[in-house]
Design an enzyme around this catalytic site. Structure first.
Site, mmCIF file in Angstrom:
data_model
loop_
_atom_site.group_PDB
_atom_site.id
_atom_site.type_symbol
_atom_site.label_atom_id
_atom_site.label_comp_id
_atom_site.label_asym_id
_atom_site.label_seq_id
_atom_site.Cartn_x
_atom_site.Cartn_y
_atom_site.Cartn_z
ATOM 1 N N CYS B 341 0.807 -1.221 0.000
ATOM 2 C CA CYS B 341 0.000 0.000 0.000
ATOM 3 C C CYS B 341 0.842 1.272 0.000
ATOM 4 O O CYS B 341 0.326 2.340 -0.247
ATOM 5 C CB CYS B 341 -1.009 0.009 1.136
ATOM 6 S SG CYS B 341 -0.432 -0.792 2.589
ATOM 7 N N SER B 361 2.497 -8.227 -2.224
ATOM 8 C CA SER B 361 1.090 -8.531 -2.451
ATOM 9 C C SER B 361 0.657 -7.892 -3.755
ATOM 10 O O SER B 361 0.997 -6.757 -4.052
ATOM 11 C CB SER B 361 0.259 -7.964 -1.299
ATOM 12 O OG SER B 361 -1.090 -7.875 -1.697
ATOM 13 N N LYS B 400 1.865 8.937 -3.987
ATOM 14 C CA LYS B 400 0.561 8.542 -4.509
ATOM 15 C C LYS B 400 0.284 9.217 -5.845
ATOM 16 O O LYS B 400 -0.492 8.726 -6.647
ATOM 17 C CB LYS B 400 -0.536 8.919 -3.508
ATOM 18 C CG LYS B 400 -0.542 8.052 -2.256
ATOM 19 C CD LYS B 400 -1.212 6.725 -2.504
ATOM 20 C CE LYS B 400 -1.100 5.803 -1.304
ATOM 21 N NZ LYS B 400 -1.428 4.407 -1.668
ATOM 22 N N GLU B 403 1.850 7.013 -8.192
ATOM 23 C CA GLU B 403 1.104 5.763 -8.267
ATOM 24 C C GLU B 403 -0.121 5.900 -9.163
ATOM 25 O O GLU B 403 -0.396 5.039 -9.992
ATOM 26 C CB GLU B 403 0.680 5.326 -6.860
ATOM 27 C CG GLU B 403 0.006 3.966 -6.833
ATOM 28 C CD GLU B 403 -0.527 3.590 -5.458
ATOM 29 O OE1 GLU B 403 -0.909 4.488 -4.693
ATOM 30 O OE2 GLU B 403 -0.568 2.377 -5.161
#
Ligand SMILES: Cc1cc2nc3c(=O)[nH]c(=O)nc-3n(C[C@H](O)[C@H](O)[C@H](O)COP(=O)(O)O)c2cc1C
Ligand code: SF4
Ligand code: FES
Lengths: 173, 644, 397
Positions: B341, B361, B400, B403
């Site tokens: 995350c 993940s 972010k 991202e």
């Protein structure tokens, strides 16, 4: 750069790192040898060094950019460093400088297109009693006069073994 | 709890000896170590432990000494010289931030000589600083500006540059650099190399040509920058700032054909008050909702929803990996599983440990999951064409922004998230809308994702993802209530600010498999009596420690699950959070986050009704099913360290 | 062409390695006692008492210590270390070995400036000979348990690396940026270990002192500046070169010796030193009066003192490590100020502003470079007001 060339460079630097040790304090000696052998410390070489010493490439770049005898851009086979500090200045470095520029056809901070000569200023090289003084690579020349500039350059050119090439470097002015 | 990020005299530190802290006293006799030494500062006597700097000693007794290159999170530089003081008997002034007291001293902090020196130093900086305060992102939040004011600068004594000398580097989605405003305090360098151990920025050149640069002066987008923005948070001026999309966001709001949705992450709400002169540690979650509506956002959603969703997906993935490894004895399964995350961490791994990409993940981050859900499920539900939906994410994070611009992040056929806003940028928008945030009435999030859980909230702090995951895993596997395992469901061992924390939890029993997971596993018997080993790391310097340990087959290679956060303190210390930052400020934000968690009725992700509804109505093939794989999972790029 | 003048008579008169042999017969404390008794202070510029420095280092615990010989000689106008290394390298290495024995070091490093690379082969040859003769290596001179060797590391072209902590940074593979002090190298030096850094000349004198005794050394010089000093004299004079003089010698006497009867000014201590006008030629070369690490530059009547100031400031603008504000930006502003002065566009007020800035640089810079870089400018402004103010325009700033 070709892959094989890169591989060769990596091998060479690895050997250097093994000889000097892979610790940070070996950085400058390694860089000095690369500089000597390749007349520059290329983008790729810096990254290989960083990799081997486990430091960041930007740290190597930072060090290279700090020292005036290390350079990331290619330099000439002969680096001429003319002292510009006060004693040599008073002893007549300006005329020598002018003659160097004339004979090489380049200005200070430049490299001849053929890659043979780089002309640079140096700060005091410790020959103040015998100025004007200059370094050609590691060799020191004292009490240089405009007239002697030609002899010094000629001696360098002799290494290449071709006198005629001289013409190409001249007469930019 | 003290934060473990500062690297004082730590042998693993990359900082040159000259830059490390001086808290370890060097005294002639070992008996004196830890002894007190007395100093006299401006007439006041104070006893401090050997090796305390003059600056620290002065602060203890309330004497203010201005600083610039000093930063609490960083090793010592002593280069700006703003903090100079006079020591009796010494010819020159000394930098108080870098002077360890090892013998009794008499110090004066504001003699004529000192004041003149400080004023000159500020004047000198201004003589090289190109840029006008009123057009600067850091106007009113700039240490250089504050110093100029403090020392009464009323004209440019040594001139002022008339033109810029450096081109700006606007290449990055996240971090912009304007070296014309740089004062060479090197806080960014120390942040990047020493605090984060990424190593993008260094001082380059010498003398008056010295500047901060990337490797070979390449644009930031082409080097190994992980976009964490920690350098921005520590830049005293406007030389580093985030790539600010507020104009585009306003334009979307102003466009009547656009349905503009903002999701707000947990960490900004715990910090945004600082932009409105509140003390750190005041959460303004519900005031902010009102403010956002006043700004013109059509819907305000809570990222906690997708944080819960992430827990389900990521937790399921973990269970599947464990099942394959433990029951099927499949050696190819990559364990430990790493969280995904934190986009700063993800890019760090892609650059420095690409061979470990299989361990990460595949679940997208909450930000991106939410975007994908909005542009599919929500679009259908509300009957709005996804092309008219603009998704904005309020994040504590500059990474972010990168991202949401990753090309692979558009599985719905549209960009999951259109714009990433930082806490600072939103504060600016709120101010621009004439809204006084702290005085706003409270209002709730919008449906259909309104109801959040406490587990989502704690994502904002280091250890939060792990705690949320454990709450869920423990309950679904054991059938026990977490409250019966950990008092109040607070899994305190995973909390705190130690750089790397390792926790082992024994699975005491196995319960029935909940309906949602029935298609994946038959029972939990195979986990009975097993010990789950997990670890938490925050700040990439700590991430590096963990990775090196794993690489060398150390203890951490035995972990099952590791939470990594790119920023010190986790999201609450993110690169998009209000400036300044310090261990105290981050601790206050963490307190705000954990007290929010307490306030929620539902505190476990798998009990989030909106999430359950989503699986029931939309992701009908369940967690890690076909549709969720398409929308909620992603892949990574092995980038490597080589800078082309 | 005339041969360069090199007068190193005292060094030449020493018998090889007698000092080292004498030292190895003594206890460490006695060696340091002898050094302290001689009153010798560092010859590299800062003038720190050698005995005190060695004592501090000897007192530190730890088995790994270093002795570093500072051969980065970069101060404009200094070339005596080059001359010493050419003619008396043995004496320097002998001094290092004595130092190592006294403080308990096992490794010595000679940091040789890149511009002197041509000296390296001969120095390596001297080292090889010394190793062969057991003056280096295991059990030096048969002294059981005293192991010491010396390696040469080349600089890479940075004046500031002469500053001892910058030198150590450079040895460690970093940019040559001076460290915060304290801690000092004697306790946290190369690789964080106790390190003694001494100038080439200092170490040569140490060898002499151990041979002839501290009392012998004190017979020359002044009370506060004992012994002889090797000076490098250049500029407008008939006989530039390397000379040996007792401390306390007047500037006038120097000028007489080198043949500069009509000097206008003399720069004492190189670019970071002070400029003396002819009215001050009666001053003495000594730590307590006109201090110098060895550089003396003579200016004849024809010289433009502003050009001198400009040359020095140009040097510092480039050679500053660029780390701290007063030095990095201050030198650039001073250089621009000199430009203004020479164009006749500097107001009196701005000139005063610049002088005040110079004082700030002296006080607030992080290392000796920035602390001394304004010296030349300030003394030229002070002593040659008429000359430089003739060009000051009346227009207010
Ligand atoms: C900018 C700067 C440059 C220096 N350059 C030299 C140098 O070239 N050689 C030298 O011996 N000392 C130099 N020093 C002095 C050294 O820092 C140090 O004091 C000296 O090496 C100690 O040796 P000594 O005590 O034997 O003089 C320099 C100092 C400064 C601040
Ligand atoms: S005074 Fe100059 S050389 Fe010394 S630390 Fe400061 S910038 Fe570097
Ligand atoms: S704050 Fe102390 S030198 Fe910068």
């Amino acid at each position: 750069m070709l892959v094989t060339e890169r591989e060769r460079l990596r091998e060479e630097i690895t050997a250097l790192a093994d000889r000097h040790g892979r610790q940070r304090s070996a950085l400058i000696p390694i860089l000095q040898e690369i500089q000597r052998g390749h007349l520059q410390i290329s983008d790729y070489a810096m990254q290989v060094v960083a990799d081997l010493l486990d430091i960041h490439p930007v740290e190597v770049f930072s060090v290279v950019s700090f020292y005036s005898f290390l350079d990331e851009k290619p330099k000439g086979r002969f680096i001429i460093r003319l002292c510009r500090t006060i004693s040599c200045d008073m002893a007549g470095k300006a005329a020598v400088a002018r003659q160097l520029e004339n004979d090489l056809g380049i200005g200070f901070g430049e490299t001849t297109p053929c890659g043979r000569f780089t002309l640079e200023w140096a700060n005091c090289i410790g020959m103040c009693d015998q100025g004007p003084a200059l370094l050609v690579n590691d060799q020191v020349h004292a009490r240089v006069t405009p007239e002697k500039v030609h002899e010094i350059l000629a001696a360098c050119r002799r290494v290449f073994g071709i006198y005629a090439q001289e013409q190409k470097e001249e007469h930019a002015v | 709890m003290a934060e473990n990020n500062r690297k004082l005299d730590d042998d693993t530190s990359r900082a040159p000896v000259s830059q490390r802290g001086h808290t370890v006293a060097r005294v002639a006799d070992t008996a004196d170590i830890g002894a007190l030494v007395s100093v006299n500062i401006d007439g006041q006597d104070v006893k401090v432990p050997m090796g305390t700097t003059i600056l620290e000693a002065a602060r203890r007794i309330g004497v203010r000494i201005p600083t610039l290159c000093w930063h609490e999170d960083l090793c010592i530089a002593g280069v700006c010289r703003v903090c100079v003081v006079e020591i009796e008997g010494q010819r020159t002034l000394q930098a108080s931030c870098a002077y360890p007291i090892t013998a009794p001293l008499k110090v004066k902090t504001h003699t004529r000589k000192v004041r003149q020196a400080r004023r000159h130093i500020i004047d000198l900086m201004l003589s090289e600083h190109y840029g006008e305060c009123y057009s600067c992102a850091r106007n009113n939040n700039c240490q250089l500006q504050a110093l100029a004011q403090e020392y009464g600068v009323d004209f440019f004594r040594f001139g002022h540059p008339a033109a810029p000398r450096h081109e700006m580097d606007l290449s990055s989605h996240s971090v912009l650099r304007d070296m014309n405003k740089c004062v060479l305090c090197r806080r960014c360098v120390r942040t990047c190399i020493d605090l984060q151990e990424v190593g993008v920025l260094e001082a380059v050149g010498r003398g008056d040509q010295t500047r901060i640069a990337t490797f070979m002066d390449k644009p930031l987008k082409d080097v190994i920058c992980i976009n964490c923005g920690q350098c921005i948070n520590r830049c005293p001026t406007g030389a580093l700032r985030a790539n600010d999309p507020t104009d585009e966001v306003w334009a979307a709001i102003d466009d009547p054909n656009k349905h503009v949705i903002i999701q707000t992450a947990p960490a900004p709400r715990a910090a945004i008050g600082e932009c409105f002169d509140l003390e750190p540690g005041h959460a303004l979650t519900f005031e902010m909702n009102t403010a956002l509506r006043l700004c013109g956002f059509d819907k305000v959603f809570d990222t906690n929803f997708s944080a819960d969703l992430t827990i389900i997906e990521e937790g399921t993935e973990l269970i599947l990996r464990l099942y394959k490894a433990l029951v099927e004895q499949d050696k190819s399964v990559a364990l430990p599983q790493f969280t995904s995350c934190s986009p700063g961490w993800v890019k760090y791994l892609e650059h420095f440990y690409p061979e470990y990409i299989p361990n990460v993940s595949s679940a997208k981050s909450p930000q991106q999951m939410f975007g994908a859900v909005i542009k599919t499920y929500y679009a259908k539900l509300s009957g709005i064409d996804p092309k008219d939906i603009v998704t904005v994410a309020l994040m504590p994070c500059s990474a972010k922004k990168f991202e949401c611009n990753r090309p692979e992040m558009c599985d719905s056929g549209f960009k999951d998230i259109d714009y990433g806003l930082t806490t600072r940028e939103l504060a600016k928008m709120i101010r621009e809308a004439g809204v006084d945030l702290p005085r706003m009435p409270k209002s709730d999030f919008d449906d259909p994702f309104g109801t959040a859980t406490g587990s989502g909230v704690i994502f904002g702090a280091t250890g939060g993802v792990m705690e949320a995951a454990l709450r869920t895993v423990i309950e679904i596997v054991t059938g026990l209530k977490v409250e019966n395992v950990f008092a109040n469901a607070d899994i305190t061992p995973v909390r705190g600010f130690d750089g790397v924390r390792v926790v082992e939890i024994k699975v005491p029993q196995s319960g029935p498999v909940p309906a949602m997971f029935k298609h994946l596993v038959k029972d939990w018997k195979w986990l009975e009596g097993a010990t789950l080993k997990v670890a938490i790391a925050h700040g990439t310097a700590n991430a590096k420690k963990v990775m090196e340990n794993i690489k060398s087959g150390g203890e951490l290679a035995q972990c099952h699950f590791i939470e990594f956060m790119g920023c010190p303190g986790g999201c609450l210390g993110g690169g998009g959070q209000p400036i300044p930052t310090s261990p105290e400020i981050r601790a206050a934000r963490a307190r705000a986050i954990y007290s929010e968690d307490q306030a929620y009725a539902v505190r476990k992700s798998h009990e989030n009704p909106a999430v359950l509804k989503l699986y029931k109505e939309f992701l009908t093939d369940g967690p890690c099913g076909h549709l969720s794989h398409k929308l909620l999972h992603t892949h990574y790029t092995p980038r490597g360290k080589y800078i082309a | 062409m005339n041969e360069p003048i090199v007068n190193l008579a005292t060094f030449a008169a020493m018998s090889p390695d007698a000092g080292l042999r004498a030292a190895l017969q003594k206890s460490r404390a006695d060696i340091i006692g002898e050094i302290s008794a001689s009153g010798i202070k560092g010859r590299g510029g800062a003038g720190f008492p050698v005995g005190v420095k060695w004592n501090l280092c000897a007192a530190t615990r730890g088995t790994q210590k270093y002795v570093v010989c500072n051969a980065d000689e970069g101060e404009p106008g200094t070339f005596k270390d080059r001359a010493i290394l050419r003619a008396h390298a043995n004496l320097v290495f002998e001094g290092m070995t004595i130092g190592a024995f006294a403080v308990g070091a096992r490794e010595g490093i000679l940091y040789l400036r890149a511009e002197y690379t041509y000296l390296r082969p001969e120095l390596e040859a001297v080292l090889a000979k010394r190793r062969a003769a057991k003056f280096l290596g295991e059990n030096v001179c048969g002294k059981q348990g005293f192991n010491f060797d010396i390696r040469i590391q080349l600089g890479a072209g940075a004046y500031v690396c002469g500053e001892e902590t910058a030198l150590i940074e450079s040895l460690e593979g970093h940019r040559g940026e001076p460290r915060n002090r304290p801690p000092f190298p004697v306790d946290t030096g190369f690789l964080g270990r106790p390190t003694v850094v001494n100038n080439v000349e200092t170490l040569a004198w140490v060898a002499c002192i151990l041979q002839k005794g501290g009392a012998w050394f004190k017979t020359t010089g002044t009370d506060k500046s004992t012994g002889l000093k090797i000076l490098s004299i250049s500029g407008d004079c008939a006989r530039p070169g390397v000379y040996e003089f007792p401390f306390g010698v007047t500037v006038a006497k120097l000028l007489e010796t080198v043949g500069a009867p009509d000097a206008k000014a003399v720069q004492i201590g190189g670019a970071s030193g002070h400029c003396l006008p002819s009215s001050e030629f009666g001053r003495a070369i000594a730590y307590e009066d006109a201090a110098t690490g060895g550089s003396i530059i003579v200016f004849g009547q024809q010289r433009d003192m502003l050009e001198v100031a400009a040359n020095f400031l140009e040097f510092f603008v480039e050679e500053s490590c660029g780390q701290c504000t007063p030095c990095r930006i201050g030198n650039a502003r001073l250089r621009e100020g000199v430009e203004l002065l020479s164009e006749g566009r500097c107001s009196m007020r701005y000139l005063q502003e610049l002088c005040a800035l110079g004082e700030t640089m002296q006080a607030a810079s992080k290392c000796g470079l920035g602390q001394s870089s304004p010296n030349a400018f300030l003394s030229i402004v002070k002593h040659f007001k008429d000359e430089i103010m003739g060009r000051v325009s009346v227009a207010s700033h």
